[in-house]
Design an enzyme around this catalytic site. Structure first.
Site, PDB file in Angstrom:
ATOM      1  N   HIS A 120      56.616  47.120  42.674  1.00  0.00           N
ATOM      2  CA  HIS A 120      56.936  46.975  44.104  1.00  0.00           C
ATOM      3  C   HIS A 120      58.342  46.445  44.314  1.00  0.00           C
ATOM      4  O   HIS A 120      58.660  45.898  45.364  1.00  0.00           O
ATOM      5  CB  HIS A 120      55.892  46.076  44.791  1.00  0.00           C
ATOM      6  CG  HIS A 120      54.529  46.692  44.783  1.00  0.00           C
ATOM      7  ND1 HIS A 120      53.363  45.974  44.945  1.00  0.00           N
ATOM      8  CD2 HIS A 120      54.134  47.973  44.583  1.00  0.00           C
ATOM      9  CE1 HIS A 120      52.321  46.795  44.868  1.00  0.00           C
ATOM     10  NE2 HIS A 120      52.764  48.012  44.643  1.00  0.00           N
ATOM     11  N   ASN A 219      41.224  35.923  38.003  1.00  0.00           N
ATOM     12  CA  ASN A 219      41.554  35.840  39.420  1.00  0.00           C
ATOM     13  C   ASN A 219      40.651  34.812  40.078  1.00  0.00           C
ATOM     14  O   ASN A 219      39.443  34.752  39.766  1.00  0.00           O
ATOM     15  CB  ASN A 219      41.362  37.221  40.084  1.00  0.00           C
ATOM     16  CG  ASN A 219      42.133  37.316  41.393  1.00  0.00           C
ATOM     17  OD1 ASN A 219      43.352  37.163  41.417  1.00  0.00           O
ATOM     18  ND2 ASN A 219      41.405  37.529  42.482  1.00  0.00           N
TER      19      ASN A 219
HETATM   20  N1  APR Z   1      44.750  31.271  40.252  1.00  0.00           N
HETATM   21  C1  APR Z   1      43.948  32.382  40.235  1.00  0.00           C
HETATM   22  N2  APR Z   1      43.948  33.325  41.219  1.00  0.00           N
HETATM   23  C2  APR Z   1      44.780  33.098  42.275  1.00  0.00           C
HETATM   24  C3  APR Z   1      45.628  31.970  42.365  1.00  0.00           C
HETATM   25  C4  APR Z   1      45.584  31.036  41.281  1.00  0.00           C
HETATM   26  N3  APR Z   1      46.350  29.937  41.273  1.00  0.00           N
HETATM   27  N4  APR Z   1      46.324  32.049  43.541  1.00  0.00           N
HETATM   28  C5  APR Z   1      45.919  33.184  44.154  1.00  0.00           C
HETATM   29  N5  APR Z   1      44.999  33.810  43.398  1.00  0.00           N
HETATM   30  C6  APR Z   1      44.343  35.097  43.673  1.00  0.00           C
HETATM   31  C7  APR Z   1      43.835  35.233  45.086  1.00  0.00           C
HETATM   32  O1  APR Z   1      42.485  34.800  45.151  1.00  0.00           O
HETATM   33  C8  APR Z   1      43.941  36.741  45.342  1.00  0.00           C
HETATM   34  O2  APR Z   1      42.716  37.413  45.071  1.00  0.00           O
HETATM   35  O3  APR Z   1      45.330  36.087  43.530  1.00  0.00           O
HETATM   36  C9  APR Z   1      44.993  37.214  44.343  1.00  0.00           C
HETATM   37  C10 APR Z   1      46.254  37.703  45.000  1.00  0.00           C
HETATM   38  O4  APR Z   1      45.935  38.879  45.730  1.00  0.00           O
HETATM   39  P1  APR Z   1      46.961  39.397  46.845  1.00  0.00           P
HETATM   40  O5  APR Z   1      47.385  38.259  47.674  1.00  0.00           O
HETATM   41  O6  APR Z   1      46.331  40.592  47.488  1.00  0.00           O
HETATM   42  O7  APR Z   1      48.248  39.843  46.025  1.00  0.00           O
HETATM   43  P2  APR Z   1      48.473  41.201  45.236  1.00  0.00           P
HETATM   44  O8  APR Z   1      47.211  41.687  44.620  1.00  0.00           O
HETATM   45  O9  APR Z   1      49.627  40.966  44.348  1.00  0.00           O
HETATM   46  O10 APR Z   1      48.913  42.215  46.408  1.00  0.00           O
HETATM   47  C11 APR Z   1      49.320  43.502  46.018  1.00  0.00           C
HETATM   48  O11 APR Z   1      50.032  43.914  48.282  1.00  0.00           O
HETATM   49  O12 APR Z   1      51.058  43.151  50.191  1.00  0.00           O
HETATM   50  C12 APR Z   1      51.227  43.938  49.072  1.00  0.00           C
HETATM   51  O13 APR Z   1      53.277  44.462  48.033  1.00  0.00           O
HETATM   52  C13 APR Z   1      52.351  43.425  48.209  1.00  0.00           C
HETATM   53  O14 APR Z   1      52.506  43.475  45.780  1.00  0.00           O
HETATM   54  C14 APR Z   1      51.677  43.095  46.875  1.00  0.00           C
HETATM   55  C15 APR Z   1      50.420  43.957  46.919  1.00  0.00           C
END
Ligand code: APR
Length: 248
Positions: A120, A219
């Site tokens: 991304h 996660n």
């Molecule tokens: N330890 C374990 N899990 C965690 C922690 C942590 N400290 N902090 C957050 N999480 C988990 C959250 O519970 C969530 O399920 O990480 C996950 C992050 O998910 P998203 O916020 O959806 O992020 P991501 O999967 O990277 O999103 C994908 O979406 O908005 C677009 O371009 C953006 O690259 C991003 C894409």
């Protein structure tokens, strides 16, 4: 404890481990994720690529967000999760990392650029959407902050945008090709800190599995795709990965 031992075993027995990270690995550095309990999308709406192209006010919002994020990124450091992942990757020269993150923290943690594919993009620089000329953010931020001016590309007059992929923007072809190839060759696919909500990135675990890879997810919260994984660990990334890195 059982999950930690299984995780360590899978890593130790893997010849070609592929790590896939999302925003969850950066929250312990102070950068909010998108869909977690205090995720960025809870209080903001995405700026779609078509709106960035067609509307000056969307471009203003987008640049203001990038200025806010840059201020945050200037103060954050890689956390235990990033550092542990770097150590884990160093144990196997065939390790590779595909990240959805744009914060550059994997690079800052010491993972070599040649071992990383950013699906991304990256928010620490900008480029022209027409001729792809690269710009430091400072050159674009300064006139915006001082005079409210969004400068055009000085090479072709095109629109400048941070080098991140917005919703509705075509995925970077080369990076996608690498990701698909690596997923098809991996014998272990490890998702770390992603809700697996955004395609085509979220389709990679299945592609890896169809080529015979074991699937692991670390996660905090369950995801729609947990059921296809061989090992599902709902733990905080930093502390768990630190234990893995100490024992592999
Ligand atoms: N330890 C374990 N899990 C965690 C922690 C942590 N400290 N902090 C957050 N999480 C988990 C959250 O519970 C969530 O399920 O990480 C996950 C992050 O998910 P998203 O916020 O959806 O992020 P991501 O999967 O990277 O999103 C994908 O979406 O908005 C677009 O371009 C953006 O690259 C991003 C894409």
């Amino acid at each position: 404890m059982k999950q930690l031992l299984s995780f360590i075993n899978l890593i130790n027995n893997s010849r070609r481990p592929l790590f896939f990270t999302g925003a969850g690995i950066s929250t312990e550095s102070g950068i909010p994720d998108f869909r977690g309990p205090s995720g960025f999308w809870k209080t903001n709406t995405p700026i779609y690529f078509k709106d960035f192209i067609s509307s000056e006010s969307a471009r203003r919002d987008s640049w203001q967000r990038n200025i806010n994020l840059s201020k945050k990124l200037s103060k954050v450091k890689p956390n235990d999760g990033h550092l542990a992942l770097k150590d884990i990757m160093e144990r196997n020269k065939k390790s590779y990392l595909i990240t959805q993150n744009v914060d550059n923290l994997h690079q800052d943690s010491g993972v070599p650029e040649k071992k990383i594919t950013e699906l991304h993009g990256n928010s620490t620089y900008a480029n022209c959407l027409s001729c792809y000329k690269k710009y430091s953010l400072k050159i674009v931020h300064e006139p915006f902050v001082k005079k409210g001016l969004i400068i055009p590309c000085d090479n072709c007059g095109g629109l400048l945008k941070t080098a991140t992929i917005s919703f509705g923007q075509p995925m970077p072809e080369e990076e996608m090709e690498i990701a698909l190839l690596k997923a098809a060759k991996a014998d272990l696919f490890v998702v770390i800190g992603s809700s697996l909500a955004v395609y085509p990135a979220a389709g990679l675990p299945k592609i890896a599995q169809e080529s015979g890879s074991k699937l692991v997810i670390l996660n905090a919260e369950p995801t729609e795709l947990d059921s296809i994984f061989d090992l599902v660990v709902h733990q905080k990334i930093g502390i768990f990965l630190k234990k893995v890195a100490k024992n592999i």
